[in-house]
Write a protein that holds these residues in place. Structure first.
Motif, short mmCIF file in Angstrom:
data_model
loop_
_atom_site.label_atom_id
_atom_site.label_comp_id
_atom_site.label_asym_id
_atom_site.label_seq_id
_atom_site.Cartn_x
_atom_site.Cartn_y
_atom_site.Cartn_z
N SER A 243 3.28 -23.47 29.33
CA SER A 243 3.29 -24.26 30.56
C SER A 243 2.46 -23.54 31.62
CB SER A 243 4.72 -24.42 31.08
OG SER A 243 4.71 -24.93 32.40
N LEU A 244 1.57 -24.27 32.27
CA LEU A 244 0.75 -23.70 33.33
C LEU A 244 1.32 -23.99 34.72
CD1 LEU A 244 -2.86 -24.47 32.00
CD2 LEU A 244 -1.46 -22.44 31.66
N ALA A 245 2.55 -24.48 34.78
CA ALA A 245 3.13 -24.85 36.07
C ALA A 245 3.21 -23.66 37.03
CB ALA A 245 4.51 -25.46 35.87
N ALA A 246 3.67 -22.51 36.55
CA ALA A 246 3.84 -21.36 37.43
C ALA A 246 2.50 -20.83 37.96
CB ALA A 246 4.64 -20.26 36.74
N PRO A 247 1.49 -20.58 37.10
CA PRO A 247 0.22 -20.13 37.65
C PRO A 247 -0.43 -21.17 38.57
CG PRO A 247 0.07 -20.39 35.26
CD PRO A 247 1.50 -20.47 35.62
N MET A 248 -0.27 -22.46 38.26
CA MET A 248 -0.81 -23.49 39.16
C MET A 248 -0.13 -23.43 40.53
SD MET A 248 -3.29 -25.55 38.25
CE MET A 248 -4.13 -26.38 36.89
N ALA A 249 1.18 -23.25 40.52
CA ALA A 249 1.92 -23.18 41.79
C ALA A 249 1.52 -21.95 42.59
CB ALA A 249 3.42 -23.18 41.52
N VAL A 250 1.30 -20.84 41.91
CA VAL A 250 0.92 -19.60 42.60
C VAL A 250 -0.46 -19.73 43.24
CG1 VAL A 250 0.20 -17.22 42.19
CG2 VAL A 250 2.43 -18.00 41.40
N VAL A 251 -1.44 -20.26 42.52
CA VAL A 251 -2.77 -20.37 43.12
C VAL A 251 -2.76 -21.37 44.27
CG1 VAL A 251 -3.95 -19.64 41.00
CG2 VAL A 251 -3.68 -22.08 41.47
N ALA A 252 -1.92 -22.41 44.18
CA ALA A 252 -1.80 -23.36 45.30
C ALA A 252 -1.22 -22.65 46.52
CB ALA A 252 -0.94 -24.54 44.91
N ALA A 253 -0.22 -21.80 46.30
CA ALA A 253 0.39 -21.06 47.41
C ALA A 253 -0.61 -20.12 48.05
CB ALA A 253 1.61 -20.29 46.92
N VAL A 254 -1.38 -19.43 47.23
CA VAL A 254 -2.39 -18.50 47.78
C VAL A 254 -3.47 -19.28 48.53
CG1 VAL A 254 -4.15 -16.79 47.19
CG2 VAL A 254 -1.93 -16.74 46.03
N ALA A 255 -3.88 -20.43 47.98
CA ALA A 255 -4.88 -21.24 48.67
C ALA A 255 -4.38 -21.69 50.03
CB ALA A 255 -5.26 -22.45 47.81
N ASN A 256 -3.10 -22.05 50.12
CA ASN A 256 -2.52 -22.42 51.41
C ASN A 256 -2.49 -21.23 52.37
OD1 ASN A 256 -1.89 -25.23 51.21
ND2 ASN A 256 -0.26 -24.72 49.79
N ASP A 257 -2.21 -20.04 51.84
CA ASP A 257 -2.27 -18.83 52.67
C ASP A 257 -3.68 -18.63 53.21
OD1 ASP A 257 0.39 -18.32 52.07
OD2 ASP A 257 -0.06 -16.76 50.58
N VAL A 258 -4.67 -18.86 52.36
CA VAL A 258 -6.07 -18.69 52.78
C VAL A 258 -6.42 -19.70 53.87
CG1 VAL A 258 -8.48 -18.85 52.01
CG2 VAL A 258 -6.78 -17.66 50.60
N TYR A 259 -5.97 -20.93 53.70
CA TYR A 259 -6.22 -21.94 54.73
C TYR A 259 -5.63 -21.51 56.07
CZ TYR A 259 -5.87 -26.27 57.39
OH TYR A 259 -5.95 -27.20 58.38
N ALA A 260 -4.39 -21.02 56.03
CA ALA A 260 -3.75 -20.59 57.28
C ALA A 260 -4.49 -19.42 57.90
CB ALA A 260 -2.29 -20.21 57.01
#
Length: 274
Positions: A231-248
């Motif tokens: 399942s790629l759910a966890a790595p997908m969720a982590v990169v989304a979280a980091v991308a949101n951090d970068v946006y902020a």
């Protein structure tokens, strides 16, 4: 390992007793029996005895049922697709929740604000994803490209990595996404980027921890699944979280780039009307 177990049964079939064949037929259809069930449960399901199950296990070349479980777990841990007819016995939501909890616990050990600032401030960001990690890397690159310029995905389709990494330096951030079964180049890739002075971030499952050791930052994302494929759910969720951090962290510059990207969409008429 699943194929190997079935091959062993096929070779032994003519020499098995009728009771042993009843157990072997079940195991051949579903090798997970020896992982998910006790010997007593396998015996009950096959209408035989624990002694019969034990004899079959030894005939297959294993010391006991525990060694069979260890071997099957090792095979699953290597990333081999492992189909089970008993997926329904496991609540996939529970497994995914456990994966996500562990991944975000690993991310919490990282200074997320500092990581976001490093990605924002880099001269260039290169995201590498090989084999089944490619979709995660592609998604991360797409998200980062909304917020900052010069975000590359490597390798370009049909090309090798060398061209993308030849001019790395201290102003570069390289994000390597790698999921079991890892490409053989991953360890050398991480070492090369670190030796070039780049800020190396690795997103991987726990089996990639050793390969990721030279990196500046490592986030471990379990990819366990009761079904055949990881399942790629966890790595997908982590990169989304980091991308949101970068946006902020990108502030006004990031918001300006988001607006510019939206304007380009409109100018090119690339997106369907909502």
């Amino acid at each position: 390992m699943t194929t190997d177990l079935r091959t062993r049964i096929a070779r032994l079939w003519d020499d098995l007793t009728p009771a042993e064949r009843r157990v072997a037929a079940l195991v051949r259809a579903d090798p997970d029996l020896l992982l998910l069930r006790t010997s007593a449960e396998v015996a009950a399901e096959s209408g035989t005895s624990k002694a019969t199950v034990s004899r079959l296990v030894r005939a297959l070349g294993f010391r006991d049922a525990g060694e069979v479980r260890e071997t099957l777990l090792a095979a699953r841990g290597s990333g081999l697709p492992w189909a089970s007819t008993r997926v329904g016995d496991v609540d996939e939501r529970t497994v995914e929740a456990s994966n996500l909890e562990a991944a975000f616990a690993s991310l919490a050990r990282v200074d997320r604000s500092a990581l976001a600032r490093r990605i924002v401030g880099a001269q260039r960001v290169t995201v590498v994803g090989l084999r089944n990690a490619h979709p995660v890397a592609l998604q991360f690159r797409a998200q980062l490209a909304q917020v900052r310029p010069d975000v590359r995905l490597a390798p370009v389709a049909g090309q090798s990595l060398g061209e993308e990494l030849a001019d790395l330096g201290p102003d570069d951030v390289v994000v390597v996404v790698t999921i079991r079964r890892h490409a053989s180049v991953v360890g050398r890739l991480v070492r090369h980027c670190a030796a070039a002075g780049a800020d190396v971030v690795v997103v991987t499952d726990p089996t990639g921890a050793v390969l990721a050791a030279p990196a500046t930052t490592v986030v471990l994302c379990p990819v366990d699944s009761p079904s055949a494929f990881d399942s790629l759910a966890a790595p997908m969720a982590v990169v989304a979280a980091v991308a949101n951090d970068v946006y902020a962290a990108s502030g006004a510059d990031g918001r300006a780039r988001v607006a510019a990207v939206a304007d380009a969409y409109d100018a090119l008429d690339e997106l369907a009307a909502p």
